[in-house]
Design a protein around this motif. Structure first.
Motif, PDB file in Angstrom:
ATOM      1  N   ASP A  26       0.824  -1.210   0.000  1.00 36.89           N
ATOM      2  CA  ASP A  26       0.000   0.000   0.000  1.00 36.89           C
ATOM      3  C   ASP A  26       0.855   1.256   0.000  1.00 36.89           C
ATOM      4  O   ASP A  26       2.084   1.190   0.032  1.00 36.89           O
ATOM      5  N   LYS A  27       0.206   2.393  -0.004  1.00 33.59           N
ATOM      6  CA  LYS A  27       0.906   3.680  -0.125  1.00 33.59           C
ATOM      7  C   LYS A  27       1.830   3.967   1.059  1.00 33.59           C
ATOM      8  O   LYS A  27       2.738   4.766   0.960  1.00 33.59           O
ATOM      9  N   VAL A  71      -2.024   7.866  -8.488  1.00 31.95           N
ATOM     10  CA  VAL A  71      -3.330   8.475  -8.712  1.00 31.95           C
ATOM     11  C   VAL A  71      -3.179   9.952  -8.391  1.00 31.95           C
ATOM     12  O   VAL A  71      -2.793  10.316  -7.280  1.00 31.95           O
ATOM     13  N   PHE A  76      -0.318   5.232  -4.915  1.00 33.84           N
ATOM     14  CA  PHE A  76      -1.479   4.577  -4.330  1.00 33.84           C
ATOM     15  C   PHE A  76      -1.180   3.126  -3.976  1.00 33.84           C
ATOM     16  O   PHE A  76      -1.614   2.620  -2.951  1.00 33.84           O
ATOM     17  N   SER A 103      -9.702   0.680  -9.450  1.00 36.05           N
ATOM     18  CA  SER A 103      -9.702   1.885  -8.621  1.00 36.05           C
ATOM     19  C   SER A 103     -10.490   3.027  -9.252  1.00 36.05           C
ATOM     20  O   SER A 103     -10.802   4.007  -8.580  1.00 36.05           O
ATOM     21  N   ASP A 123      -8.388   5.620   3.693  1.00 32.71           N
ATOM     22  CA  ASP A 123      -7.573   5.506   2.474  1.00 32.71           C
ATOM     23  C   ASP A 123      -8.404   5.754   1.226  1.00 32.71           C
ATOM     24  O   ASP A 123      -7.969   6.429   0.295  1.00 32.71           O
ATOM     25  N   GLU A 124      -9.606   5.201   1.201  1.00 30.64           N
ATOM     26  CA  GLU A 124     -10.477   5.402   0.042  1.00 30.64           C
ATOM     27  C   GLU A 124     -10.891   6.857  -0.074  1.00 30.64           C
ATOM     28  O   GLU A 124     -10.948   7.404  -1.175  1.00 30.64           O
ATOM     29  N   TYR A 127      -8.039   8.756  -1.481  1.00 30.10           N
ATOM     30  CA  TYR A 127      -7.871   8.409  -2.888  1.00 30.10           C
ATOM     31  C   TYR A 127      -8.853   9.178  -3.767  1.00 30.10           C
ATOM     32  O   TYR A 127      -8.466   9.814  -4.751  1.00 30.10           O
ATOM     33  N   TYR A 128     -10.150   9.133  -3.438  1.00 30.17           N
ATOM     34  CA  TYR A 128     -11.154   9.768  -4.287  1.00 30.17           C
ATOM     35  C   TYR A 128     -11.126  11.292  -4.188  1.00 30.17           C
ATOM     36  O   TYR A 128     -11.438  11.974  -5.156  1.00 30.17           O
ATOM     37  N   GLU A 130      -8.388  13.000  -3.951  1.00 32.96           N
ATOM     38  CA  GLU A 130      -7.313  13.330  -4.888  1.00 32.96           C
ATOM     39  C   GLU A 130      -7.766  13.118  -6.330  1.00 32.96           C
ATOM     40  O   GLU A 130      -7.531  13.941  -7.199  1.00 32.96           O
ATOM     41  N   LYS A 131      -8.417  11.993  -6.580  1.00 34.84           N
ATOM     42  CA  LYS A 131      -8.834  11.652  -7.941  1.00 34.84           C
ATOM     43  C   LYS A 131      -9.764  12.701  -8.520  1.00 34.84           C
ATOM     44  O   LYS A 131      -9.632  13.102  -9.674  1.00 34.84           O
TER      45      LYS A 131
END
Length: 147
Positions: A26-27, A71, A76, A103, A123-124, A127-128, A130-131
């Motif tokens: 993982d990151k 990402v 990520f 992802s 974490d999710e 991630y989203y 940032e995305k």
């Protein structure tokens, strides 16, 4: 089920057809899947090597082949497989494309709705955010939820 759980599920399926062990990191540098049971119990076996943390191409290290998935500019996930050479490089690239596709499955609207009802782990959420470039949402959400 978080995004890493989905990715672990897919890699377990791949592992049935691949002779060499597959690894997911993982990151934060934590081993989240190991196709080699003897390594999965060793804490810090894949400590983050600062030399490779920002690599954006396939690299070999200690007899293994790795690829970092980014990402929106941040790492990520790292995919690894035991072995080196073209075969290992192709396998790592194939795996990484699968995980990148996984992802990307949640739309921006679905993310915001699921965020409000608490369906994501930290974490999710990171991630989203940032995305989808939701900087204002992250400041409000993290300041209220994770104090």
């Amino acid at each position: 089920m978080n995004i890493y759980d989905n990715i672990r599920k897919v890699v377990k399926d791949y592992q049935k057809y691949v002779t060499e062990p597959i690894f997911l990191i993982d990151k934060d540098g934590k081993l989240i899947y190991s196709g080699d049971e003897s390594l999965s119990k060793k804490e810090g076996i894949f400590a983050v090597n600062r030399e490779f943390i920002e690599r954006r191409d396939v690299y070999e290290w200690q007899g293994m082949t790795f690829y970092n998935i980014f990402v929106s500019g941040w790492r990520f996930l790292t995919v690894g497989i035991r072995g080196t050479g073209d075969k290992a490089k192709n396998m790592v690239m194939l795996l990484s494309m699968s995980f990148e596709h996984l992802s990307n499955q949640v739309s921006k609207e679905d993310f915001l709705l699921k965020l409000l009802i608490g369906d994501f782990d930290r974490d999710e959420i990171e991630y989203y955010i940032e995305k989808y470039k939701l900087i204002k949402v992250s400041k409000v959400f993290f300041s209220s939820k994770f104090r």
